[in-house]
Write an enzyme that holds these catalytic residues in place. Structure first.
Site, short mmCIF file in Angstrom:
data_model
loop_
_atom_site.label_atom_id
_atom_site.label_comp_id
_atom_site.label_asym_id
_atom_site.label_seq_id
_atom_site.Cartn_x
_atom_site.Cartn_y
_atom_site.Cartn_z
N GLN A 126 0.83 -1.21 0.00
CA GLN A 126 0.00 0.00 0.00
C GLN A 126 0.87 1.27 0.00
O GLN A 126 1.60 1.51 0.97
CB GLN A 126 -0.88 0.01 1.26
CG GLN A 126 -1.77 1.23 1.40
CD GLN A 126 -2.56 1.23 2.70
OE1 GLN A 126 -2.14 0.60 3.67
NE2 GLN A 126 -3.68 1.91 2.74
N GLY A 127 0.77 2.05 -1.06
CA GLY A 127 1.55 3.28 -1.16
C GLY A 127 0.68 4.51 -0.93
O GLY A 127 0.39 5.25 -1.88
N TYR A 128 0.26 4.72 0.30
CA TYR A 128 -0.52 5.91 0.64
C TYR A 128 0.39 6.94 1.32
O TYR A 128 0.57 8.03 0.83
CB TYR A 128 -1.64 5.55 1.63
CG TYR A 128 -2.95 5.11 1.02
CD1 TYR A 128 -3.02 4.51 -0.22
CD2 TYR A 128 -4.15 5.28 1.72
CE1 TYR A 128 -4.24 4.09 -0.76
CE2 TYR A 128 -5.37 4.88 1.19
CZ TYR A 128 -5.41 4.29 -0.04
OH TYR A 128 -6.62 3.89 -0.55
N SER A 129 0.96 6.56 2.51
CA SER A 129 1.68 7.53 3.34
C SER A 129 2.97 8.01 2.69
O SER A 129 3.64 7.26 1.98
CB SER A 129 2.02 6.91 4.70
OG SER A 129 0.87 6.40 5.30
N GLU A 244 -9.98 -1.23 5.18
CA GLU A 244 -8.78 -1.33 6.02
C GLU A 244 -9.17 -1.31 7.50
O GLU A 244 -8.61 -2.04 8.31
CB GLU A 244 -7.81 -0.17 5.72
CG GLU A 244 -6.54 -0.25 6.56
CD GLU A 244 -5.48 0.78 6.16
OE1 GLU A 244 -5.68 1.53 5.20
OE2 GLU A 244 -4.44 0.80 6.84
N SER A 383 -4.58 7.08 13.06
CA SER A 383 -4.08 7.02 14.44
C SER A 383 -5.25 7.14 15.43
O SER A 383 -6.33 7.62 15.09
CB SER A 383 -3.08 8.15 14.68
OG SER A 383 -3.78 9.37 14.80
N ASN A 384 -5.01 6.71 16.67
CA ASN A 384 -6.09 6.74 17.67
C ASN A 384 -6.55 8.17 17.96
O ASN A 384 -7.72 8.39 18.25
CB ASN A 384 -5.65 6.02 18.94
CG ASN A 384 -5.75 4.50 18.77
OD1 ASN A 384 -5.88 4.01 17.64
ND2 ASN A 384 -5.70 3.77 19.86
N GLU A 385 -5.62 9.14 17.85
CA GLU A 385 -6.04 10.53 18.07
C GLU A 385 -7.04 10.95 16.98
O GLU A 385 -8.04 11.61 17.26
CB GLU A 385 -4.83 11.48 18.06
CG GLU A 385 -3.92 11.36 19.27
CD GLU A 385 -3.04 10.12 19.22
OE1 GLU A 385 -2.83 9.57 18.12
OE2 GLU A 385 -2.56 9.69 20.29
#
Ligand SMILES: Cc1cc2nc3c(=O)[nH]c(=O)nc-3n(C[C@H](O)[C@H](O)[C@H](O)COP(=O)(O)OP(=O)(O)OC[C@H]3O[C@@H](n4cnc5c(N)ncnc54)[C@H](O)[C@@H]3O)c2cc1C
Length: 398
Positions: A126-129, A244, A383-385
């Site tokens: 997966q090339g997202y970030s 996801e 992320s959880n935040e």
């Protein structure tokens, strides 16, 4: 709302148990249960067993080789397969890019890519970030410029899980810089063997090679590899993220990890008695077990509402936060159960074939690396935040 299994669901659970008892290879189950290192070949072997059974592509329509499981059946599979020590499928091909290709891809793309995912010929990543574009994904900068029948791609992706094994990568690329960030992104399928693609490992705190940086230098990608329409990639990207996030709470995995923790605490001694009988440690285990039971009931509640025609909304964000916190607490307690023996890192012990001396419990070698590895749960998949922001807005209305 009825949260008990029906007769058909109980029969399905029996089928799952029989299958796992008969077909799950003992060496693979031992690696999963003891947290030892899984090889690429292990994943491929298990995948082919599932494909043969027809239980690999549980999100696909039957016409493409999928199986139509209900949300309850998927839940039963998750619980049972974790309990027996089956590895989780690597999601990038079967559970991420495939649903996007099925919904938005051309007929040629479906005919070309879907069978290769089933056969294992294509291993996807997966090339997202990108550096600087994680939570704020729409700010991504990897550029794809149209040149005749090709795009020329330049830029960098990061944190690419298992990219070292992959021969295909699905990427979000910027095709338009003149419009709002979300409106200039496209979804491109890139063959990793194309000249100009470089994969560089990132070694994580647990000493393992799980993630990578991927660089693109003038990489020529055929226009046919564009999914859907140019500049519409953000829509497809968000659709993929709903897949996801499914299952990120990892309730089944936490239940298996909790029983592992109890077994370790039952074997470890404190003041001449099993650690599990120590009031302070027993209280900590009880607390995480209560939290897990509560999360498990919330999970069933969401599943029941989906079965009743609802859609999982911000509740899945809530479940992701609680589920990952619980898993991290269990890995923390497992490491603490070993005390100072959790400290040394003997990398060779992560191989099931290791025949040297074990410093402590034979499961002990993996506990610290697992503790460090599981820090990732509260970062990836949103992320959880970020999940808490969603809960604040959508559930609390703040
Ligand atoms: C082990 C691992 C594997 C991964 N695998 C992949 C992969 O295969 N492919 C891929 O594309 N990506 C992958 N990722 C990347 C992952 O999706 C990102 O790390 C994640 O989205 C967070 O982005 P970031 O790392 O850029 O952190 P940032 O977005 O820079 O965030 C840094 C910190 O700030 C907080 N923060 C950011 N924005 C807000 C806000 N608005 N409100 C409150 N807090 C905020 C975050 O919660 C975090 O604590 C992986 C990450 C990890 C750790």
């Amino acid at each position: 709302m009825n949260m008990n299994y029906t007769a058909d669901e109980l029969a399905f659970r029996d089928d799952v148990r029989t299958f796992l008892e008969e077909k799950l290879p003992a060496d693979i189950a031992a690696k999963v249960k003891q947290g030892r290192r899984m090889s690429r070949a292990d994943h491929e072997r298990w995948q082919q067993i599932l494909v043969k059974q027809g239980w690999y592509a549980t999100h696909w329509p039957e016409e493409y080789g999928g199986v139509k499981w209900t949300a309850v059946q998927k839940h039963i599979w998750d619980e049972e397969s974790c309990r027996y020590g089956a590895p989780r499928s690597i999601p990038f091909g079967v559970n991420m890019v495939a649903p996007v290709i099925i919904k938005f891809g051309s007929e040629e793309q479906k005919q070309h890519y879907l069978p290769r995912i089933l056969s294992g010929e294509h291993w996807w990543c997966q090339g997202y970030s990108e550096p600087g574009s994680g939570s704020d994904l729409a700010s991504l900068k990897t550029r794809a410029v149209r040149d005749g029948d090709h795009y020329i791609v330049n830029g960098q992706k990061t944190w690419t899980t298992l990219g070292q094994h992959a021969n295909m990568i699905f990427c979000l690329v910027r095709t338009n810089t003149e419009v709002k960030a979300q409106e200039g992104i496209s979804f491109l399928l890139i063959d990793m063997d194309t000249p100009g693609v470089t994969v560089r490992p990132i070694i994580t705190l647990d000493g393992e090679h799980e993630v990578n940086e991927v660089f693109f230098d003038d990489v020529k990608v055929p226009v046919d590899n564009l999914v859907g329409e140019e500049d519409k990639g953000w829509t497809y990207a968000k659709y993929l993220l709903t897949y996801e996030r499914t299952g990120l709470a990892g309730i089944g995995a936490s239940k298996a990890a909790l029983s592992h923790l109890k077994a370790i605490a039952g074997r470890q001694q404190k003041n001449g008695r099993p650690l599990i009988e120590d009031p302070t440690f027993a209280q900590r285990i009880a607390q995480v077990e209560i939290d897990l039971m509560a999360a498990s009931i919330s999970n069933l509640r969401i599943i029941a509402s989906v079965e009743g025609g609802g859609v999982p909304g911000a509740e899945s964000s809530m479940l992701k936060v609680r589920g990952t916190e619980i898993r991290q607490t269990i890995t923390d307690l497992s490491r603490r159960a070993l005390g100072p023996y959790a400290q040394p890192f003997v990398e060779e012990e992560l191989d099931l074939a290791y025949e040297g001396e074990h410093l402590s419990d034979e499961d002990g070698a993996a506990l610290s690396p697992q503790y460090f590895n599981m820090r990732k749960l509260s970062i990836f998949g949103g992320s959880n935040e970020i999940q808490k922001n969603i809960v604040t807005k959508m559930i609390l209305g703040l």
